[in-house]
Design an enzyme around this catalytic site. Structure first.
Site, PDB file in Angstrom:
ATOM      1  N   ASP A  53      15.708 -60.790 -30.976  1.00 20.55           N
ATOM      2  CA  ASP A  53      16.860 -60.393 -30.888  1.00 20.55           C
ATOM      3  C   ASP A  53      17.560 -59.771 -32.196  1.00 20.55           C
ATOM      4  O   ASP A  53      17.311 -60.074 -33.344  1.00 20.55           O
ATOM      5  CB  ASP A  53      17.785 -61.845 -31.005  1.00 20.55           C
ATOM      6  CG  ASP A  53      17.208 -62.656 -29.754  1.00 20.55           C
ATOM      7  OD1 ASP A  53      16.264 -62.430 -29.267  1.00 20.55           O
ATOM      8  OD2 ASP A  53      17.809 -63.939 -29.793  1.00 20.55           O
TER       9      ASP A  53
HETATM   10  N1  DQQ Z   1      16.041 -66.021 -29.215  1.00 27.10           N
HETATM   11  C1  DQQ Z   1      16.627 -66.263 -28.246  1.00 27.10           C
HETATM   12  C2  DQQ Z   1      17.849 -66.952 -28.655  1.00 27.10           C
HETATM   13  C3  DQQ Z   1      17.132 -67.862 -29.989  1.00 27.10           C
HETATM   14  C4  DQQ Z   1      16.168 -66.551 -30.414  1.00 27.10           C
HETATM   15  C5  DQQ Z   1      16.918 -65.137 -27.023  1.00 27.10           C
HETATM   16  C6  DQQ Z   1      15.029 -67.172 -31.103  1.00 27.10           C
HETATM   17  O1  DQQ Z   1      18.354 -67.832 -27.876  1.00 27.10           O
HETATM   18  O2  DQQ Z   1      18.161 -67.945 -30.890  1.00 27.10           O
HETATM   19  O3  DQQ Z   1      15.878 -64.221 -27.148  1.00 27.10           O
HETATM   20  O4  DQQ Z   1      14.282 -66.286 -31.452  1.00 27.10           O
END
Ligand code: DQQ
Length: 468
Positions: free
Chosen positions: A29
Site C-alpha cells: 500500500d
Molecule cells: N495492507 C492492507 C492494510 C494493512 C496493510 C491492505 C498491511 O489493511 O494496513 O493491503 O500491509
C-alpha cells in the site's frame, strides 16, 4: 541504472521502467502521501528483508515532478516491545501546525492486535519519533463483534476538529468505516460508523478507506476484502448527514490488480490518488524476481455530471513521452502496427458501433502465440483484458478480466493505456478502470496489433522514457 544509492536494477523485462517501485523487496500500500514544502512524498508498506509480505516498515520515496522518484532510506520501522513491534501498517501523514504527523496502525507479531499510533516527523520527513502516548487508539468498539480488523487511519480536518476513519467490519454484517474525532490527534473519541457495508454485496471486510470532499459531494473509496485476500476497490459518492455518509451512487474504482488506494490534496488543491498494483504471479516467482509490487501512476480525481468518479494519470508523466507514433484511420490497412515496445503510453479512440469487438493487442510475440488483448465487447457492454501465454503456468494468473462499461450517447470509446513491463493500466472514458499484470515469456514480445481496425478513429502511441 540505480534508483537508490548503490542498488542496481536487474535486466528483467517484467520490471517496470517508468512506474515507481523500490530497488528490491516487497512493496504494497501507498501510505502518508503528502506534498511537503513543494516536494511529493510517497511512503509505502515495505519489507526490507525480501519480496514477501512480512515485517512491515514504511518505505519512502520523493518526487519533485510526480514523474521521477528517488528512493530514500526506510522512514518508520517497528519498535521492539511497543504497540508496533509486529509492523507499521498503513496510514496517512497530516500537517499539524507545521509538524508532519504520521497516523498509522501498529500491529503485534501475529497481527491480532491492531492499534492506532502516531509518529512526528522532521522537516524533510526522513526522521520520525514515535509518540510517547502510543497507542492513541487502543480499544476496538465492542459492537463490532471482532477485534482483528481495525486499521488504516485516514485523517482530515473539518470545522476546527480532526476526524479519522478506520477500516474494519461488523461481524456477520459487512465492512465498516468507523468515525473518530479529536482536538489534538492524541485523544480520540469514537463517534459511530460513518458507513456500514452489505456483506453479500460488498464483501467481508473493508481496508484503506478514504473519505473526502469533491465539489459539493463526499466520496468514499474502499478496498474490499471478500474473504481474507484483497479483491477490488469500490467508490461511493454521496452526502454527509449528522456525521453519517449517505451514498447516492456507487461504482468500481478498479476491477483489477489496483488496491489500497490513498488520496491527498496537493498544495495546489488537486485531489491525487496513488494505488498499489499487486502481482499476478505466485509467491515463489516473486521471491525469485527479488521484487514484488508496483505503485500505479498517480492520478487526478474528479466527478462527472452524473457523479461518476473520473481518474486520469497526472499530466506530469507526459514529460516521459518520447517518440510519438500517430495513426489516422486511413493509415491502417492491417492490424499489425509498425511500432513495438513494452514501455508505452497509448491513447486510442474507437467507434464501437463499427465492430462487435474492437481494441488493441500488446506485448504480441513474434509468432503471435502470446499477447494481451484489451477489447471492448459491444454486445455485453464489457471492457475486457485477455492474457494469452504460450504455456499455461498455474502460478501466473491468466483469467480474463472485465468490467461493465458503455460509452455515453455520442461518445467514442477513449482508451488510455499505460504499458510498462508487466504492468498494464487501462482506463476507458476516464471512468472505467482495469489494472492488469502480464508476464510475457520473452522480452521480444513487443508487437502491437489492432483488433477491428475499421473501428479506429484516432491513435497515438508514445514510447516512454525510463525514470531511472
Ligand atoms: N495492507 C492492507 C492494510 C494493512 C496493510 C491492505 C498491511 O489493511 O494496513 O493491503 O500491509
Amino acid at each position: 541504472m540505480t534508483n537508490s544509492e548503490g542498488s542496481t536494477q536487474s535486466p528483467d523485462h517484467h520490471r517496470p521502467s517508468y512506474h515507481f517501485l523500490p530497488a528490491a523487496n516487497w512493496m504494497n500500500d501507498p501510505n502518508g502521501v503528502i506534498q511537503w514544502q513543494g516536494r511529493y512524498h510517497l511512503f509505502y508498506q515495505y519489507n526490507p528483508d525480501g519480496a514477501w509480505h512480512a515485517n512491515m516498515h514504511w518505505g519512502h520515496a520523493v518526487s519533485d515532478d510526480l514523474a521521477h522518484w528517488r528512493e530514500l532510506p526506510v522512514a518508520i520501522a517497528p519498535t521492539p516491545d511497543s504497540p508496533d513491534q509486529g509492523g507499521i501498517f498503513s496510514g496517512c501523514v497530516v500537517d499539524k501546525d507545521g509538524t508532519p504527523v504520521a497516523v498509522y496502525t501498529g500491529v503485534n507479531d501475529d497481527y491480532s492486535v491492531q492499534t492506532q499510533c502516531l509518529a512526528l516527523g522532521n522537516d524533510d520527513l526522513t526522521q520520525w519519533q514515535k509518540h510517547p502516548r502510543n497507542p492513541v487508539v487502543g480499544d476496538v468498539p465492542a459492537h463490532l463483534g471482532q477485534s482483528r480488523d481495525f486499521r488504516d487511519p485516514f485523517v482530515w480536518r473539518e470545522g476546527g476538529s480532526w476526524y479519522m476513519s478506520l477500516s474494519s467490519h461488523i461481524a456477520g454484517v459487512g465492512g465498516a468505516v468507523l468515525l473518530y474525532r479529536s482536538a489534538d490527534l492524541v485523544d480520540w473519541e469514537y463517534l459511530h460508523p460513518l458507513y456500514v457495508g452489505d456483506r453479500a454485496r460488498q464483501g467481508r471486510n473493508f481496508e484503506c478507506a478514504n473519505f473526502f470532499r469533491l465539489g459539493d459531494k463526499w466520496v468514499m473509496i474502499i478496498s474490499v476484502q471478500w474473504d481474507q485476500v484483497p479483491t477490488n476497490t469500490i467508490y461511493l459518492v454521496g452526502r454527509l448527514e449528522e456525521g453519517r455518509f449517505i451514498p447516492e451512487t456507487e461504482g468500481v474504482y478498479d476491477a483489477g490488480y489496483s488496491y489500497a488506494s490513498l488520496m491527498h490534496f496537493d498544495e495546489s488543491g488537486r485531489p491525487l490518488i496513488y494505488s498499489w498494483i499487486r502481482e499476478g504471479r505466485g509467491a515463489d516467482q516473486q521471491r525469485a524476481a527479488g521484487w514484488s509490487g508496483v505503485q500505479a501512476i498517480p492520478r487526478v480525481l474528479s466527478l462527472d455530471s452524473r457523479n461518476r468518479l473520473l481518474s486520469q494519470p497526472v499530466p506530469e508523466i507526459e514529460k516521459l513521452r518520447r517518440t510519438r507514433h500517430r495513426f489516422a484511420p486511413a493509415d491502417i490497412v492491417a492490424g499489425d502496427l509498425p511500432v513495438r515496445g513494452l514501455a508505452l503510453d497509448i491513447e486510442a479512440q474507437f467507434d464501437v458501433s463499427a465492430a462487435a469487438t474492437c481494441g488493441i493487442e500488446l506485448a504480441v510475440a513474434p509468432d503471435g502465440e502470446e499477447k494481451v488483448a484489451i477489447v471492448y465487447e459491444r454486445e455485453t457492454g464489457t471492457l475486457r483484458i485477455y492474457r494469452h501465454y504460450r504455456r499455461e503456468d498455474s502460478d501466473v494468473d491468466s483469467a480474463p478480466q472485465g468490467l461493465a462499461h458503455r460509452p455515453d450517447a455520442g461518445e467514442t470509446l477513449h482508451l488510455r493505456i499505460l504499458l510498462d513491463g508487466s504492468v498494464l493500466e487501462v482506463i476507458a472514458d476516464g471512468r472505467s478502470r482495469v489494472t492488469s499484470r502480464i508476464y510475457p515469456s520473452s522480452a521480444e514480445n513487443q508487437g502491437i496489433r489492432l483488433v477491428a481496425p475499421t473501428a479506429l478513429r484516432a491513435l497515438d502511441i508514445w514510447e516512454m522514457a525510463s525514470i531511472w
